[in-house]
Design a protein around this motif. Sequence first.
Motif, PDB file in Angstrom:
ATOM      1  N   VAL A  40       0.849  -1.198   0.000  1.00  0.00           N
ATOM      2  CA  VAL A  40       0.000   0.000   0.000  1.00  0.00           C
ATOM      3  C   VAL A  40       0.882   1.245   0.000  1.00  0.00           C
ATOM      4  O   VAL A  40       0.678   2.183  -0.787  1.00  0.00           O
ATOM      5  N   GLY A  41       1.898   1.237   0.868  1.00  0.00           N
ATOM      6  CA  GLY A  41       2.786   2.397   0.952  1.00  0.00           C
ATOM      7  C   GLY A  41       3.497   2.662  -0.364  1.00  0.00           C
ATOM      8  O   GLY A  41       3.611   3.812  -0.806  1.00  0.00           O
ATOM      9  N   GLN A  42       3.946   1.603  -1.026  1.00  0.00           N
ATOM     10  CA  GLN A  42       4.678   1.790  -2.297  1.00  0.00           C
ATOM     11  C   GLN A  42       3.728   2.246  -3.409  1.00  0.00           C
ATOM     12  O   GLN A  42       4.094   3.065  -4.245  1.00  0.00           O
ATOM     13  N   PHE A  43       2.491   1.726  -3.423  1.00  0.00           N
ATOM     14  CA  PHE A  43       1.509   2.194  -4.421  1.00  0.00           C
ATOM     15  C   PHE A  43       1.255   3.696  -4.218  1.00  0.00           C
ATOM     16  O   PHE A  43       1.175   4.472  -5.170  1.00  0.00           O
ATOM     17  N   ALA A  44       1.122   4.083  -2.942  1.00  0.00           N
ATOM     18  CA  ALA A  44       0.827   5.492  -2.644  1.00  0.00           C
ATOM     19  C   ALA A  44       1.984   6.389  -3.052  1.00  0.00           C
ATOM     20  O   ALA A  44       1.787   7.481  -3.593  1.00  0.00           O
ATOM     21  N   LYS A  45       3.206   5.925  -2.829  1.00  0.00           N
ATOM     22  CA  LYS A  45       4.367   6.723  -3.243  1.00  0.00           C
ATOM     23  C   LYS A  45       4.417   6.861  -4.766  1.00  0.00           C
ATOM     24  O   LYS A  45       4.699   7.928  -5.299  1.00  0.00           O
ATOM     25  N   PHE A 105      11.298   0.711   1.321  1.00  0.00           N
ATOM     26  CA  PHE A 105      10.008   0.913   0.640  1.00  0.00           C
ATOM     27  C   PHE A 105       9.747   2.387   0.292  1.00  0.00           C
ATOM     28  O   PHE A 105       8.734   2.687  -0.325  1.00  0.00           O
ATOM     29  N   GLY A 106      10.624   3.273   0.739  1.00  0.00           N
ATOM     30  CA  GLY A 106      10.526   4.674   0.327  1.00  0.00           C
ATOM     31  C   GLY A 106       9.408   5.472   0.978  1.00  0.00           C
ATOM     32  O   GLY A 106       8.969   6.492   0.444  1.00  0.00           O
ATOM     33  N   PHE A 107       8.921   5.031   2.152  1.00  0.00           N
ATOM     34  CA  PHE A 107       7.944   5.842   2.882  1.00  0.00           C
ATOM     35  C   PHE A 107       8.611   7.171   3.249  1.00  0.00           C
ATOM     36  O   PHE A 107       9.818   7.198   3.525  1.00  0.00           O
ATOM     37  N   ASP A 108       7.848   8.255   3.306  1.00  0.00           N
ATOM     38  CA  ASP A 108       8.427   9.544   3.681  1.00  0.00           C
ATOM     39  C   ASP A 108       8.842   9.533   5.143  1.00  0.00           C
ATOM     40  O   ASP A 108       9.883  10.064   5.511  1.00  0.00           O
ATOM     41  N   GLU A 109       7.994   8.940   5.977  1.00  0.00           N
ATOM     42  CA  GLU A 109       8.273   8.860   7.409  1.00  0.00           C
ATOM     43  C   GLU A 109       7.722   7.544   7.939  1.00  0.00           C
ATOM     44  O   GLU A 109       6.809   6.969   7.330  1.00  0.00           O
ATOM     45  N   ALA A 110       8.247   7.137   9.083  1.00  0.00           N
ATOM     46  CA  ALA A 110       7.717   5.929   9.727  1.00  0.00           C
ATOM     47  C   ALA A 110       7.999   6.035  11.213  1.00  0.00           C
ATOM     48  O   ALA A 110       8.949   6.708  11.624  1.00  0.00           O
ATOM     49  N   PHE A 111       7.177   5.419  12.028  1.00  0.00           N
ATOM     50  CA  PHE A 111       7.444   5.420  13.479  1.00  0.00           C
ATOM     51  C   PHE A 111       7.050   4.093  14.110  1.00  0.00           C
ATOM     52  O   PHE A 111       6.233   3.354  13.575  1.00  0.00           O
ATOM     53  N   LEU A 167      -2.315  -8.099 -11.890  1.00  0.00           N
ATOM     54  CA  LEU A 167      -1.094  -8.848 -12.198  1.00  0.00           C
ATOM     55  C   LEU A 167      -0.242  -8.085 -13.217  1.00  0.00           C
ATOM     56  O   LEU A 167       0.972  -7.955 -13.057  1.00  0.00           O
ATOM     57  N   ASP A 168      -0.893  -7.553 -14.256  1.00  0.00           N
ATOM     58  CA  ASP A 168      -0.180  -6.749 -15.256  1.00  0.00           C
ATOM     59  C   ASP A 168       0.543  -5.588 -14.598  1.00  0.00           C
ATOM     60  O   ASP A 168       1.725  -5.343 -14.831  1.00  0.00           O
ATOM     61  N   THR A 169      -0.212  -4.843 -13.766  1.00  0.00           N
ATOM     62  CA  THR A 169       0.333  -3.640 -13.142  1.00  0.00           C
ATOM     63  C   THR A 169       1.503  -3.990 -12.233  1.00  0.00           C
ATOM     64  O   THR A 169       2.588  -3.409 -12.332  1.00  0.00           O
ATOM     65  N   VAL A 170       1.276  -4.971 -11.346  1.00  0.00           N
ATOM     66  CA  VAL A 170       2.274  -5.236 -10.318  1.00  0.00           C
ATOM     67  C   VAL A 170       3.506  -5.933 -10.898  1.00  0.00           C
ATOM     68  O   VAL A 170       4.637  -5.631 -10.505  1.00  0.00           O
ATOM     69  N   LEU A 171       3.290  -6.810 -11.881  1.00  0.00           N
ATOM     70  CA  LEU A 171       4.461  -7.447 -12.517  1.00  0.00           C
ATOM     71  C   LEU A 171       5.319  -6.408 -13.222  1.00  0.00           C
ATOM     72  O   LEU A 171       6.548  -6.456 -13.149  1.00  0.00           O
ATOM     73  N   SER A 172       4.665  -5.442 -13.894  1.00  0.00           N
ATOM     74  CA  SER A 172       5.492  -4.408 -14.550  1.00  0.00           C
ATOM     75  C   SER A 172       6.222  -3.571 -13.516  1.00  0.00           C
ATOM     76  O   SER A 172       7.402  -3.276 -13.684  1.00  0.00           O
ATOM     77  N   TYR A 173       5.539  -3.200 -12.426  1.00  0.00           N
ATOM     78  CA  TYR A 173       6.229  -2.429 -11.374  1.00  0.00           C
ATOM     79  C   TYR A 173       7.451  -3.201 -10.882  1.00  0.00           C
ATOM     80  O   TYR A 173       8.530  -2.644 -10.701  1.00  0.00           O
ATOM     81  N   GLU A 224      10.218  -3.406 -13.525  1.00  0.00           N
ATOM     82  CA  GLU A 224      10.853  -2.091 -13.756  1.00  0.00           C
ATOM     83  C   GLU A 224      11.589  -1.600 -12.506  1.00  0.00           C
ATOM     84  O   GLU A 224      12.096  -0.485 -12.475  1.00  0.00           O
ATOM     85  N   GLY A 225      11.559  -2.405 -11.440  1.00  0.00           N
ATOM     86  CA  GLY A 225      12.240  -2.010 -10.197  1.00  0.00           C
ATOM     87  C   GLY A 225      11.510  -0.900  -9.450  1.00  0.00           C
ATOM     88  O   GLY A 225      12.104  -0.224  -8.604  1.00  0.00           O
ATOM     89  N   LYS A 226      10.219  -0.707  -9.741  1.00  0.00           N
ATOM     90  CA  LYS A 226       9.496   0.381  -9.077  1.00  0.00           C
ATOM     91  C   LYS A 226       8.983  -0.026  -7.698  1.00  0.00           C
ATOM     92  O   LYS A 226       8.654   0.829  -6.883  1.00  0.00           O
TER      93      LYS A 226
END
Length: 347
Positions: free
Chosen positions: A174-179, A202-208, A299-305, A308-310
């Motif tokens: 969820v966090g990576q999709f949002a980013k 995962f590239g979240f802006d912040e975490a606690f 599956l299409d979306t997530v496999l491409s992500y 592509e290393g996204k």
Amino acid sequence: NKQIIFKDYVSGFPKESDMMLKTSTMGLKVPQGVKGVVVKNLYLSCDPYMRPRMRDFRGSYVEPFTPGSLYSYSVDVMQPVVGCGVAKVLDSGDPNLKEGDLVWGMTGWEEYSLITATETLFKIQHTDVPLSYYTGLLGMPGMTAYAGFYEICSPKKGESVFVSAASGAVGQLVGQFAKLLGCYVVGSAGTKEKVDLLKNKFGFDEAFNYKEEKDLDAALKRYFPSGIDIYFDNVGGEMLDAVLVNMRLCGRISVCGLISQYNLDKHEGVHNLVCLVTKRIRMEGFLVAAYFHLYPKFLDTVLSYLKEGKISYVEDIAEGLESAPAALVGLFSGRNVGKQVVVVANE
Ligand code: NDP
């Protein structure tokens, strides 16, 4: 055939000793006239929803396990714990599946299973990714993150998103999709290691670490001084209550799960539900089962992500069927770092 069996219904926190290892005999051919498949189980998935199934309560969206029940095709073979997994077809009485096919879906916590509900199995077409991903990223938790975020939260670029249990099977996605959409994303998790993972991998802006915060309301105000647009709720309880007062007008809450409540006999009260009215917040519960028509698009979306290393995906791999009970109960103390998988066999 080694199997993991539930001994009895469970109250409070589940323990390894609530399950036992048993050995039975099983033929590796589909019995004459049965429209099913015999599979060799490769990977098993540990999922929080398995906890409500350990309670003797009917009327929820999943039926409870029946401890000690026998397979319908046998007079002495007990049914093991049932859950999602990845398996290889050894013999088939179903025209849609053949020997050698790889599948994911509902299977048993055992070395080999006879699966008659073959409509619950998906044939795996893409094998150039780790097969264990079909218990997580490319399976039920991945679909949960995808449907729960894009369908329920109606997210827009620039919005402020908060995810709880953020390093787990669902939350990390969820966090990576949002980013990827250009949102500001904050996650909570229960250890420093998980917090570091959220920020650095995962590239979240912040975490606690929510366990180190005496005042959850103050923690949320620190990261969201202007409020939260979207809350992806994996935990319920006190965190949900603190989030409600920090939501912005017309915010959206995807009620994915309430893991903080699963081991309690009676759920704790949420005090701030009136905020749904005053702030015109949309808080919506959902079951991933209603969204499987989106699976091909997902599956299409997530496999491409992935290719592509996204996005990246972290798994916590336990070795051997014997390790499955400990892996499952570990979900409720946060022992798992990432998606909890059990390796039963290599292909
Ligand atoms: P995870 O991989 O995130 O594992 C569970 C995590 O929950 C633990 O690692 C722990 O992390 C956290 N946790 C455990 N107890 C508590 C507690 N008392 N308070 C707060 N956090 C706690 O699991 P999943 O990603 O597979 O599942 C996440 C949520 O999504 C669950 O609530 C699950 O039921 C729900 N779900 C809902 C679906 C649907 O169709 N609606 C489908 C699939 C999952 P930490 O160390 O951070 O505390």
